[in-house]
Motif scaffolding. Structure first.
Motif, PDB file in Angstrom:
ATOM      1  N   ALA A 165       0.777  -1.311   0.116  1.00  0.00           N
ATOM      2  CA  ALA A 165       0.182  -0.176   0.064  1.00  0.00           C
ATOM      3  C   ALA A 165       0.870   1.223  -0.281  1.00  0.00           C
ATOM      4  N   GLY A 166       2.000   1.249   0.583  1.00  0.00           N
ATOM      5  CA  GLY A 166       3.267   2.351   0.691  1.00  0.00           C
ATOM      6  C   GLY A 166       2.969   2.710  -0.924  1.00  0.00           C
ATOM      7  N   PHE A 167       3.823   1.634  -1.470  1.00  0.00           N
ATOM      8  CA  PHE A 167       4.204   1.509  -2.990  1.00  0.00           C
ATOM      9  C   PHE A 167       3.111   2.025  -3.945  1.00  0.00           C
ATOM     10  N   ARG A 168       1.997   1.766  -3.531  1.00  0.00           N
ATOM     11  CA  ARG A 168       1.073   2.351  -4.671  1.00  0.00           C
ATOM     12  C   ARG A 168       0.897   3.663  -4.032  1.00  0.00           C
ATOM     13  N   ILE A 169       1.042   4.089  -3.288  1.00  0.00           N
ATOM     14  CA  ILE A 169       0.590   5.337  -2.865  1.00  0.00           C
ATOM     15  C   ILE A 169       1.768   7.085  -3.471  1.00  0.00           C
ATOM     16  N   PHE A 170       3.130   6.306  -2.914  1.00  0.00           N
ATOM     17  CA  PHE A 170       4.101   6.747  -3.614  1.00  0.00           C
ATOM     18  C   PHE A 170       3.916   6.787  -4.868  1.00  0.00           C
ATOM     19  N   LYS A 171       3.506   5.690  -5.400  1.00  0.00           N
ATOM     20  CA  LYS A 171       3.612   5.712  -7.648  1.00  0.00           C
ATOM     21  C   LYS A 171       2.416   6.582  -7.266  1.00  0.00           C
ATOM     22  N   GLY A 172       1.204   6.882  -6.979  1.00  0.00           N
ATOM     23  CA  GLY A 172       0.685   7.890  -7.167  1.00  0.00           C
ATOM     24  C   GLY A 172       0.504   9.147  -7.143  1.00  0.00           C
ATOM     25  N   LEU A 173       1.430   9.591  -5.984  1.00  0.00           N
ATOM     26  CA  LEU A 173       2.498  10.846  -6.120  1.00  0.00           C
ATOM     27  C   LEU A 173       3.288  11.203  -6.830  1.00  0.00           C
ATOM     28  N   ALA A 174       3.990  10.054  -7.699  1.00  0.00           N
ATOM     29  CA  ALA A 174       4.636  10.603  -8.925  1.00  0.00           C
ATOM     30  C   ALA A 174       4.190  10.770  -9.677  1.00  0.00           C
ATOM     31  N   LEU A 175       2.665   9.775 -10.330  1.00  0.00           N
ATOM     32  CA  LEU A 175       2.033  10.552 -11.406  1.00  0.00           C
ATOM     33  C   LEU A 175       2.050  11.849 -12.059  1.00  0.00           C
ATOM     34  N   THR A 176       1.857  11.836 -13.011  1.00  0.00           N
ATOM     35  CA  THR A 176       1.805  13.417 -14.259  1.00  0.00           C
ATOM     36  C   THR A 176       0.109  13.869 -14.110  1.00  0.00           C
ATOM     37  N   ARG A 177       0.151  14.763 -14.689  1.00  0.00           N
ATOM     38  CA  ARG A 177      -1.261  15.897 -14.712  1.00  0.00           C
ATOM     39  C   ARG A 177      -1.417  14.875 -16.050  1.00  0.00           C
ATOM     40  N   ARG A 178      -0.744  14.824 -16.560  1.00  0.00           N
ATOM     41  CA  ARG A 178      -1.315  13.384 -18.032  1.00  0.00           C
ATOM     42  C   ARG A 178      -1.967  11.501 -17.230  1.00  0.00           C
ATOM     43  N   HIS A 179      -1.045  11.869 -16.269  1.00  0.00           N
ATOM     44  CA  HIS A 179      -1.887  10.098 -15.868  1.00  0.00           C
ATOM     45  C   HIS A 179      -3.149  10.630 -15.529  1.00  0.00           C
ATOM     46  N   TRP A 180      -3.603  11.578 -14.292  1.00  0.00           N
ATOM     47  CA  TRP A 180      -4.545  11.807 -13.933  1.00  0.00           C
ATOM     48  C   TRP A 180      -5.832  11.894 -15.126  1.00  0.00           C
ATOM     49  N   ALA A 181      -5.415  12.822 -15.708  1.00  0.00           N
ATOM     50  CA  ALA A 181      -6.064  12.762 -16.716  1.00  0.00           C
ATOM     51  C   ALA A 181      -7.222  11.934 -17.169  1.00  0.00           C
ATOM     52  N   VAL A 182      -6.086  10.912 -17.997  1.00  0.00           N
ATOM     53  CA  VAL A 182      -6.199  10.206 -19.157  1.00  0.00           C
ATOM     54  C   VAL A 182      -6.651   8.884 -18.355  1.00  0.00           C
ATOM     55  N   VAL A 183      -6.100   8.843 -16.791  1.00  0.00           N
ATOM     56  CA  VAL A 183      -6.859   7.508 -15.710  1.00  0.00           C
ATOM     57  C   VAL A 183      -6.376   6.326 -16.345  1.00  0.00           C
ATOM     58  N   GLU A 184      -4.344   6.834 -16.096  1.00  0.00           N
ATOM     59  CA  GLU A 184      -3.559   5.894 -16.666  1.00  0.00           C
ATOM     60  C   GLU A 184      -3.093   5.930 -15.605  1.00  0.00           C
ATOM     61  N   VAL A 185      -2.698   4.477 -15.389  1.00  0.00           N
ATOM     62  CA  VAL A 185      -1.432   4.395 -14.480  1.00  0.00           C
ATOM     63  C   VAL A 185      -0.265   3.055 -15.017  1.00  0.00           C
ATOM     64  N   PRO A 186       0.871   3.800 -15.625  1.00  0.00           N
ATOM     65  CA  PRO A 186       1.566   2.653 -15.948  1.00  0.00           C
ATOM     66  C   PRO A 186       2.619   1.872 -15.429  1.00  0.00           C
ATOM     67  N   PRO A 187       2.351   0.210 -15.915  1.00  0.00           N
ATOM     68  CA  PRO A 187       2.795  -0.651 -14.769  1.00  0.00           C
ATOM     69  C   PRO A 187       4.353  -0.920 -14.840  1.00  0.00           C
ATOM     70  N   LYS A 188       5.205   0.369 -15.565  1.00  0.00           N
ATOM     71  CA  LYS A 188       6.697   0.306 -15.690  1.00  0.00           C
ATOM     72  C   LYS A 188       6.676   2.106 -15.778  1.00  0.00           C
ATOM     73  N   TYR A 189       7.069   2.489 -14.476  1.00  0.00           N
ATOM     74  CA  TYR A 189       6.489   3.752 -14.103  1.00  0.00           C
ATOM     75  C   TYR A 189       8.347   4.148 -13.659  1.00  0.00           C
ATOM     76  N   LEU A 190       7.712   3.887 -12.010  1.00  0.00           N
ATOM     77  CA  LEU A 190       9.161   4.204 -10.932  1.00  0.00           C
ATOM     78  C   LEU A 190      10.239   3.669 -11.165  1.00  0.00           C
ATOM     79  N   ARG A 191      10.738   2.379 -12.308  1.00  0.00           N
ATOM     80  CA  ARG A 191      11.565   2.061 -11.982  1.00  0.00           C
ATOM     81  C   ARG A 191      12.438   2.372 -13.155  1.00  0.00           C
ATOM     82  N   ASP A 192      12.529   3.163 -13.957  1.00  0.00           N
ATOM     83  CA  ASP A 192      13.097   4.093 -15.312  1.00  0.00           C
ATOM     84  C   ASP A 192      13.450   5.697 -14.626  1.00  0.00           C
ATOM     85  N   MET A 193      12.860   6.044 -13.231  1.00  0.00           N
ATOM     86  CA  MET A 193      12.874   7.547 -13.158  1.00  0.00           C
ATOM     87  C   MET A 193      13.694   7.834 -12.563  1.00  0.00           C
ATOM     88  N   GLN A 194      14.717   9.199 -12.963  1.00  0.00           N
ATOM     89  CA  GLN A 194      15.338  10.125 -11.924  1.00  0.00           C
ATOM     90  C   GLN A 194      14.712   9.778 -10.789  1.00  0.00           C
TER      91      GLN A 194
END
Length: 505
Positions: free
Chosen positions: A211-240
């Protein structure tokens, strides 16, 4: 101990306590003359994955390969078995009695603490997590880019301490100090243990690490992700690291006495979804936020509600509670119309819109369906006055254009001009996903200003929105308060709106 070395390494040494699995493999490969992790695993296990990170992920799921590498390294086939996980759906791994999502492990990048590396000579397991951005021992930010050349640090390098691009030694690099609360957040994620959250109630809620992981990921999502209701399965793993650390900073602000006060994070959600405030419905942001937090990210409802709104939700009770266990029974459309205070054609429109299910012969309408329809009539429709507030211009004229793009929810009743809120939301969310932040307004014109120059402002405004969403305009901006009339487009593209894309071309 099960003795018996396998060929592959002429220098043998055990894994250190707290050492990362890929870090140990990298140290082993470098000491034995291999060109990195991938080269070592290909030689010893026959692995054929594309890159080192993918090979390590596969190794965590293979008992045979872990035993092989254990015997290659120290002659004991149990030496590395504590890294063995089991596959869970969507690429997650069950490890340390915890679900660890594939996106929680860094893949495209790796990170180090120069001071730890200089003192101990090993790469720590906690650095493998994308959610850990701070060294918990030295209180400094980790490093995921070479200070000398700016190149990304990855698991494809051949030396534990040297840059794969320029050869610089990470152990001599300077790092920035972190706040003490940021160190605590990193420690919570490094522990791979349950989290304690505070929602709208007084009692704390203990949840699994996932649950802590999912909250972290949600806070990392961009405005576009929130707008199109998209949570990429592979996102944090390549993030700076700089982008991930912004999430660590957000969490540090709401961590008190070992618990995370989630309603304090609702402001982050509301900031991302700020353009939805121009829709004159008070629950729009909260409901859309719940789509992301609960439906897409799978956050338990009490936590999702706290993340979506700083104030507690007022629950909508089911029919049996509304009527104290004795809900009325409605068998005909006329009965439903009388209860809702609407006409028969409106009930028909509700049925056609899927708001009310037609009961089988002899059965009554579902009272929960009827209450849902009642709420839809109250909150799910926009009047012309509300549309005018959203668009930013009067709703006079242009009925043909409005009916084309914002049609009446009830076409059988021409006097009912209200529009389904979901239709409006679809347009608004597309605009939210596409507009550019921080654009220079030089050479830009507001759609509202452009529309008022024409004989039919409403038709021009709606045409302008459709042009922006079509991609015919390369980029556009949006000013507060985020009405459609506040959309800004380049002056050189106004012909697309005034005469249409086909004539303009």
């Amino acid at each position: 101990m099960t003795a018996g070395f396998l060929p592959g390494c002429y220098k043998n040494f055990p894994q250190e306590t707290g050492e990362s699995l890929p870090g140990y493999l990298l140290r082993l490969s470098h000491s034995n003359g291999y060109d990195g992790i991938a080269d070592l695993l290909r030689a010893c296990t026959g692995a054929r994955k594309a890159g080192a990170a993918q090979m390590v992920h596969a190794l965590r799921l293979s008992e045979n390969d872990l035993k092989t590498m254990s015997r290659v390294a120290v002659g004991d086939d149990h030496h590395l078995l504590h890294h063995l996980g089991f596959a869970i759906i969507d690429g997650a791994i069950g490890l340390h009695n915890t679900r660890v999502d594939d996106d929680a492990w860094l893949a495209g990048r790796a990170q180090v603490c120069p001071r730890c590396l200089a003192a101990r000579g090993i790469l720590l397991e906690e650095w493998d997590f994308a959610l850990v951005t701070v060294c918990t021992e030295h209180g400094s930010l980790l490093l995921d880019e070479c200070k000398e050349c700016g190149g990304a640090i990855t698991w494809n390098r051949s030396h534990p301490s040297h840059c794969e691009h320029c050869g610089a030694d990470f152990r001599h690099a300077d790092t920035n100090a972190a706040q003490s609360a940021e160190v605590e957040v990193a420690g919570d994620y490094a522990a791979v243990a349950p989290f304690r959250f505070l929602g709208h109630g007084a009692e704390g809620l203990t949840q699994q690490w996932d649950a802590g992981f999912r909250i972290f990921k949600g806070l990392a999502l961009t405005r576009r992700h929130w707008a199109v209701v998209e949570v990429p399965p592979k996102y944090l793993r390549d993030m700076q690291l700089a982008e991930r650390h912004r999430v660590t900073q957000l969490l540090a602000q709401v961590r008190h006495d070992g618990s995370y006060h989630l309603p304090a994070l609702a402001g982050h959600t509301e900031t991302i979804l700020e353009p939805l405030r121009s829709i004159p419905k008070p629950t729009v942001i909260r409901k859309h936020a719940m789509r992301i937090w609960q439906s897409e990210l799978g956050i338990p409802r009490p936590l999702a509600e706290a993340l979506s709104s700083s104030m507690p939700f007022s629950d909508e009770p089911p029919g049996h509670e509304v009527f104290q266990g004795r809900p009325p029974s409605f068998y005909t459309n006329e009965d439903v119309a009388d209860f809702l205070g609407v006409s028969g054609p409106t009930v028909y429109a509700l049925i056609k819109a899927g708001k009310i299910a037609t009961p089988t012969t002899g059965e009554a309408f579902d009272i929960d369906d009827i209450l849902t329809a009642q709420r839809f009539l109250q909150d799910g429709l926009m009047s012309l006055a509300e549309l005018s507030m959203l668009l930013g211009i009067p709703m006079s004229g242009g009925d043909d254009a409005r009916e084309t793009y914002l049609p009446s929810w009830n076409p059988r009743n021409k006097a009912d001009k209200r529009v389904d809120l979901e239709v409006v939301m679809q347009y608004h969310l597309q605009l939210l996903a596409k507009f550019e932040d921080h654009m220079s307004l030089a050479g830009m014109v507001a759609l509202g200003e452009l529309a008022t120059r024409t004989a039919n402002p409403l038709e021009t405004l709606i045409r302008g929105v459709t042009v922006l969403l079509s991609g015919a305009v390369q980029s556009f901006s949006w000013n507060r308060p985020y009405r459609w009339s506040d959309l800004m487009m380049p002056v050189e593209d106004i012909a697309l709106v005034l005469v249409g894309p086909q004539q303009a071309s």
